[in-house]
Scaffold this motif. Structure first.
Motif, PDB file in Angstrom:
ATOM      1  N   MET A 269       0.395  -2.689   3.587  1.00 44.46           N
ATOM      2  CA  MET A 269       1.427  -3.598   3.110  1.00 44.46           C
ATOM      3  C   MET A 269       2.836  -3.034   3.256  1.00 44.46           C
ATOM      4  O   MET A 269       3.760  -3.737   3.689  1.00 44.46           O
TER       5      MET A 269
ATOM      6  N   ARG B 221       5.641  -4.964   5.519  1.00 44.89           N
ATOM      7  CA  ARG B 221       6.807  -5.589   4.915  1.00 44.89           C
ATOM      8  C   ARG B 221       8.103  -5.063   5.533  1.00 44.89           C
ATOM      9  O   ARG B 221       9.097  -5.777   5.621  1.00 44.89           O
TER      10      ARG B 221
ATOM     11  N   ILE C 177      -0.271 -10.573  -1.468  1.00 46.39           N
ATOM     12  CA  ILE C 177      -0.306 -11.421  -0.272  1.00 46.39           C
ATOM     13  C   ILE C 177      -0.338 -12.867  -0.751  1.00 46.39           C
ATOM     14  O   ILE C 177      -1.307 -13.312  -1.370  1.00 46.39           O
TER      15      ILE C 177
ATOM     16  N   LEU D  62      -3.489  -5.805   3.499  1.00 46.22           N
ATOM     17  CA  LEU D  62      -3.233  -5.234   2.180  1.00 46.22           C
ATOM     18  C   LEU D  62      -3.157  -3.715   2.247  1.00 46.22           C
ATOM     19  O   LEU D  62      -2.316  -3.091   1.590  1.00 46.22           O
TER      20      LEU D  62
ATOM     21  N   THR E  15       3.526 -12.270   5.044  1.00 47.39           N
ATOM     22  CA  THR E  15       2.642 -11.945   3.926  1.00 47.39           C
ATOM     23  C   THR E  15       3.039 -12.699   2.662  1.00 47.39           C
ATOM     24  O   THR E  15       2.211 -12.930   1.786  1.00 47.39           O
ATOM     25  N   GLN E  16       4.297 -13.085   2.561  1.00 45.91           N
ATOM     26  CA  GLN E  16       4.826 -13.663   1.339  1.00 45.91           C
ATOM     27  C   GLN E  16       5.006 -15.179   1.388  1.00 45.91           C
ATOM     28  O   GLN E  16       5.051 -15.833   0.344  1.00 45.91           O
TER      29      GLN E  16
ATOM     30  N   ASP F  95      -4.250 -12.929   4.149  1.00 42.48           N
ATOM     31  CA  ASP F  95      -5.021 -12.258   3.110  1.00 42.48           C
ATOM     32  C   ASP F  95      -6.246 -11.586   3.724  1.00 42.48           C
ATOM     33  O   ASP F  95      -7.373 -12.089   3.644  1.00 42.48           O
TER      34      ASP F  95
ATOM     35  N   GLU G 236       6.536  -2.778  -1.793  1.00 42.42           N
ATOM     36  CA  GLU G 236       5.198  -2.221  -1.625  1.00 42.42           C
ATOM     37  C   GLU G 236       4.167  -2.854  -2.556  1.00 42.42           C
ATOM     38  O   GLU G 236       2.969  -2.886  -2.248  1.00 42.42           O
TER      39      GLU G 236
END
Length: 325
Positions: free
Chosen positions: A93, A97, A79, A90, A273-274, A85, A75
């Motif tokens: 998130m 995820r 980003i 966000l 996101t990662q 982004d 959590e």
């Protein structure tokens, strides 16, 4: 991965093993299944795809069962992909995820469990701020270990894979993952430990993942420069601390898995996101990786079977033990 310091209210959510399954792969009945079983314990969603993913995909394709356990929901993750982004990402998130993790698990073919703890974030600054109340790193070791023991006794893995004592890198959640994994390896088979957590089951081997060692980075750096291209690893190597231990010296086991690098990369990219598809994760073409570093590395730290090192199989010595057991 780099994380921020945000926590969510998930700390108060009770753990429900059945509800936390994100894979549609059926759970086997160990007493009737001939498949060997491997469990990989990770701190955050995306760790399973950046550490040992090709190995897990290989074993799944060989007919074995693999379960990934993710200790936190990620959590607090920042980003890290500029294309993602956006404010709405966000703001959502935690849910995103979880969706990313489900996609990655499907790509790898693994079963998956959330352990149900909250991402601790990565405190930064001097002095570092305190960890958020209720986060994974601050949970009592016995409480966290019991949750993992429950999943071990349910899945009954022959092999347990986790991080080294430094967490692979010193993120508080990675270190906590190491601590509870080692404790659970011993506790799961002890009928006097956590008697309400299911029938005892003793894993036979414990491994640490060995990831981006200096030797591996140097090999990638040299391969890129040999192609006449600018290497994204040069600065990393130039800033390598002189006192940082060389984890390559601890490698006991190498799993040849270049054939599954495409699945590994696809699972990584599922964590949109990662993972920036233009990042140095993908700087070395897969065919070059297959030529210069076609394996994933591990350290065997505990074994209850006869398995001389070096090895080329995480299940080495186990088939014989299971056959006579």
């Amino acid at each position: 991965m780099q994380y921020g310091s945000q926590c969510s209210t998930e700390a108060d959510r009770p753990w429900r093993p059945q509800a936390e399954r994100t894979s549609t792969a059926p759970m086997s009945h160990p007493e009737t299944s001939s498949a060997l079983r491997l469990m990989a314990v990770h701190a955050h969603p995306d760790d399973e795809s950046s550490k040992g993913a090709a190995t897990t995909a290989k074993y799944v394709d060989a007919g074995h069962e693999v379960m990934v356990v993710t200790c936190t929901g990620g959590e607090a993750g920042s980003i890290l992909n500029p294309a993602m982004d956006r404010p709405e990402v966000l703001a959502n998130m935690a849910a995103i995820r979880r969706e990313e993790m489900a996609k990655a698990a499907e790509i790898l073919g693994v079963q998956h469990r959330w352990l149900g703890f909250v991402d601790s974030g990565l405190p930064e600054g001097d002095p570092k701020p305190p960890l958020p109340e209720g986060c994974f790193a601050l949970v009592d070791d016995e409480v966290a270990t019991e949750r993992l023991v429950r999943v071990i006794r349910e899945f009954r893995p022959h092999v347990l894979v986790t991080y080294d004592e430094n967490g692979g890198y010193p993120h508080p959640d990675h270190i906590k993952t190491h601590v509870i994994s080692v404790k659970a390896f011993d506790a799961a088979g002890d009928p006097d430990r956590f008697p309400a957590a299911g029938e005892p089951w003793q894993p036979l081997k414990l491994y640490y993942t060995i990831g981006f060692t200096k030797a591996r980075i140097q090999a990638f750096d040299e391969a890129i420069r040999a192609r006449g291209e600018e290497s994204p690893y040069t600065e990393w190597l130039a800033n390598w601390p002189d006192d940082r231990p060389d984890m390559q010296e601890r490698v006991t086991t190498r799993i040849e898995c270049a054939q599954w690098f495409d699945r590994r990369d696809a699972a990584l990219l599922a964590h949109a996101t990662q993972i920036d598809p233009n990042s140095r994760w993908f700087a070395v073409p897969r065919e070059v990786q297959a030529e210069i570093w076609p394996w994933e590395d591990y350290q065997l730290v505990r074994s209850l079977v006869d398995s001389p090192v070096p090895e080329d199989d995480l299940f080495a010595g186990i088939s014989q033990r299971v056959a006579v057991g």
